[in-house]
Scaffold this motif. Structure first.
Motif: not given
Lengths: 312, 254
Positions: A6-8, A10-11, A39, A108, A144, A167-170
């Protein structure tokens, strides 16, 4: 499924914006006092001259973005989905979209999974608010990798866009080697008994439900509809030909989002049996991400149960 | 124009026409009507978009489109919509008409032009009722903070809004103090005195683009030049009858 990382998203947005800014000096970014969260701060640090913090003033940010875009710049404007699409809706409608300016609205913290902040911060109507506006393209990437690709493609395509990111990671559903094209939905899992259409973090829940269905002898295809508007008509019609059982799953109100878009399109072109997994006509509330998904019937079990109804 | 259209806003168009005339024909705005999107042009934003007939009249006179087009105002198929629309009308920079939005758009242009390193200027015309909108003050705060000295806002201070005199409806006064508080410089002028408008806008065009933005408070009369329309709220948003039209044209010719 179990080995997915998983990763973000919005990052991924922030890093992609930085890369775009390096290659193209006509990229400008704006934020409304949430740059650390959205971000855009990554871009701001590298290109302070091309970043404008408009403070807690979303309406001003959106119109300012249009004004800068009118000088030939591609302007990214970011804040939380609730305040961007809610507070500044009329600025988006009457200036950005009607005037057809090259403004990319990247929100976001969309959806119910904003979590503990509660309903005031949970945009579950943003897709409805944006898809109803002519000229506006609407995207909701599920991870991402697709966020990076689609943001990049949008930057190369003139005119207004709306992106919704969580908001969170996916979980990383897509692979780097995969072809992801704006406007073309992605068939993530093949299956001829039914098709599940979804977007954002619901794509993963749909995949989990499809595995569960498979154990019951039902093979469900799963489609990532990262581009909600314009909808990939060709793929939707193809799927409707393969199976006349369709479920739509989204982290959004059942009104005005992908559920509505597909129901309208299929009613006009090829009526099929449909079920919907989305938030019924109600507000959200505080809670953890997973508790809220369960509470509002957006988890894999809900998708599984609604899918089974298609076979009754 | 408004008579033929059968609807529109004569009062607020007449109150601002002197300012627009000086802007476009007094050597203030740098533009090329044969090349409307000339990148280094100065920008003009009519934030009080309901005065579109005044803007269309000067744009036609400046050569952006044939004067005959003016008689198509508000008709289906016309390039002249009821309120300004940049996509259809050459010389119109942004869609306006929904009040309160033009100053933010103009400020975005001011920031964009400085990013491009152009010495181009941006002028925006605001209505006095319009500055009751919060978005105006968000923009005022931004332009003051960013020292957008290439931006000039001109307030059409005709004292009337749809529901009556602005001091009775919901007074935005004191206006100069408000702009000053947002770090703008402020000048007050007679908005119908061509000499005074010219001097003020000439000095505005020479200001330091990195300094404070300028607010020009132009004291005007709604319906200026047509005695039966002057200072009358009844002429905010209706078209004249044939008889009234002929009388008004006679008065304006004088």
């Amino acid at each position: 499924m179990n080995n997915l990382v998983s990763s973000s998203p919005r990052d991924a947005y922030g890093k992609t914006l930085l890369e775009l800014g390096k290659k193209n000096t006509d990229i400008v970014a704006l934020d409304a006092d949430l740059s650390k969260s959205t971000k855009t701060a990554i871009f701001a640090e590298a290109f302070p001259d091309r970043f404008f913090d408009m403070g807690v003033a979303e309406a001003d940010m959106v119109n300012t973005a249009a004004g800068i875009a009118s000088c030939g710049f591609t302007v990214f404007a970011s804040t939380f989905a609730m305040f961007l699409t809610g507070r500044a809706w009329e600025q988006i409608r009457n200036t950005v979209a009607y005037g057809n300016f090259d403004v990319k609205l990247v929100a976001t913290h969309a959806g119910i999974t904003v979590g503990p902040d509660g309903s005031s911060h949970q945009a579950i109507e943003d897709i409805a608010l944006m898809t109803v506006i002519p000229n506006m393209k609407v995207l909701a990437p599920c991870d991402s990798i697709s966020t990076k690709r689609l943001i990049t493609q949008a930057s190369e395509s003139r005119g207004p866009f709306y992106f919704r990111l969580p908001r969170g990671k996916t979980f990383e559903i897509h692979k780097d080697s995969e072809k992801i094209d704006l406007g073309k939905a992605c068939l993530i899992r093949e299956g001829s008994d039914m098709t599940i259409f979804s977007h954002g973090l619901m794509v993963y829940n749909s995949l989990l439900a499809a595995e569960k269905l498979s154990r019951q002898g039902i093979e469900a295809a799963v489609v990532d509809v990262h581009t909600i508007k314009p909808i990939d008509q060709q793929l939707v019609l193809e799927r409707a030909e393969i199976s006349d059982k369709i479920l739509v799953a989204e982290e959004h109100s059942v009104n005005g989002g992908l559920c509505s878009a597909l129901a309208l399109f299929l009613a006009r072109n090829r009526p099929v049996k449909m079920r919907f997994v989305a938030i019924e006509d109600q507000f959200g509330r505080s809670g953890s991400e997973s508790d809220l998904l369960t509470h509002y019937g957006l988890d894999e079990t809900s998708i599984f149960n609604k899918s089974m109804e298609l076979f009754k | 124009m408004i008579y033929l259209a059968g609807s529109g806003h004569p009062g607020g168009s007449l109150s601002i026409i002197d300012v627009l005339t000086v802007l476009y024909f007094g050597g203030i705005l740098r533009y090329r009507s044969e090349e409307p999107l000339w990148p280094q042009r100065d920008r003009f934003v009519l934030s009080k978009g309901h005065a579109a007939p005044a803007l269309y009249a000067v744009l036609a006179q400046a050569g952006y489109f044939p004067k005959d087009y003016l008689w198509t105002l508000r008709k289906l198929g016309s390039i002249l919509h009821g309120h300004p629309f940049n996509i259809d009308t050459p010389g119109v920079e942004a869609p306006t008409g929904s009040l309160g939005q033009g100053l933010s758009i103009a400020h975005g242009m001011a920031l964009g032009l400085k990013l491009r390193k152009y010495d181009s200027r941006v002028f925006a015309v605001l209505g006095d009722g319009e500055i009751e909108e919060g978005n105006i003050w968000e923009a005022a705060m931004s332009a003051g903070f960013y020292k957008s000295g290439n931006l000039t806002a001109i307030l059409d201070y005709n004292h009337l809004q749809i529901d009556g005199y602005i001091h009775a409806v919901k007074s935005p006064e004191p206006i100069p103090e408000k702009f000053k508080a947002f770090l703008w410089d402020v000048i007050e002028i007679d908005g119908h005195d061509h000499g005074m408008i010219l001097d003020t806008l000439q000095s505005a065009a020479k200001r330091d683009p990195m300094g404070p933005p300028l607010a020009v408070i132009a004291h005007t009369v709604k319906g200026k030049g047509v005695c039966f329309m002057e200072d009358s709220v009844d002429w905010h948003g209706i078209a004249p009858t044939k008889e009234q039209y002929e009388k008004a044209m006679g008065l304006l010719d004088e």
